[in-house]
Design an enzyme around this catalytic site. Sequence first.
Site, short mmCIF file in Angstrom:
data_model
loop_
_atom_site.label_atom_id
_atom_site.label_comp_id
_atom_site.label_asym_id
_atom_site.label_seq_id
_atom_site.Cartn_x
_atom_site.Cartn_y
_atom_site.Cartn_z
N SER A 170 75.85 42.49 23.97
CA SER A 170 76.76 43.53 23.73
C SER A 170 77.69 42.32 22.63
CB SER A 170 77.60 43.56 25.41
OG SER A 170 79.49 43.47 25.03
N TYR B 280 81.40 41.17 33.54
CA TYR B 280 80.29 41.61 32.76
C TYR B 280 80.21 40.72 30.82
CZ TYR B 280 79.03 45.70 28.69
OH TYR B 280 78.68 46.09 27.63
#
Length: 269
Positions: A145, A158
């Site tokens: 990401s 995350y």
Amino acid sequence: MSEGYLSGRTALVTGSTQGIGLAIARALAGEGARIALHGLIDADDSTAIEAEIREAGAPETRFLNSDLRDPAAIDAMMDALADWGGLDILVNNAGIQTTVSLKDATPAIWDAIIAVNLSAAFHTMRRALPDMAGRGFGRVANIASVHGLVGSVHKAPYVAAKHGLVGMSKVAALEYATAGSKTSGGVTINCICPGWTETTLIEPQVEARAAEFGGDRDKGIASLLAEKQPSQRTSDPSEIGRLAAWLCHPASHNVTGTAIPVDGGWTAQ
């Protein structure tokens, strides 16, 4: 146009029931790979997805529903592919996210996000890479990401997991850099780092932002893009699928240890 350069190859794509994972499975199938799909869905849905991937070009499919929080279940998943001769391509795409402040993040939230987004990739890579090296060809594409490259508030677990995934992929790329040859295709490990992409993973953030505009989803998305992504455009999962398929091409044998942003300039700022 398909070249069929993955004919005879076997791929496992985790988290491939929707979004980016499904798009990657479809792209790899389009180049002739047989595909092991993965997700936590019921039998009817998995049968439909397998049919879709065969229609896209996969000569064979298989569906695995292992819980990636459990290392023993991951081992069983990898063992289940032994009769296919092991993996040529591994795509660690499965991921979960909870948007929460650091002070409100519970141990359970931390453990689940780290397990699925980071530890599961360790367990699959540990099993797959030695066999890839023995054959002289292998491709690992870890779907990280932009949050593997930069931070954002309310995403500590995350961001930690995705930064860890990028770092672990670099180490693996170095350890396997000399495996195989230009002729055999070599063994490469790379990360793809999407920015805002139209998937269900971002829906809670879209809905929260849309609420600020009276429930207008388009305005909510535009607001999120304006805050982070200079191109002001979201990506489609199929675009990530095409990039993953290119990383599996024999010509990409020297592309390894990278973290490739697909983020409209987000991480260039």
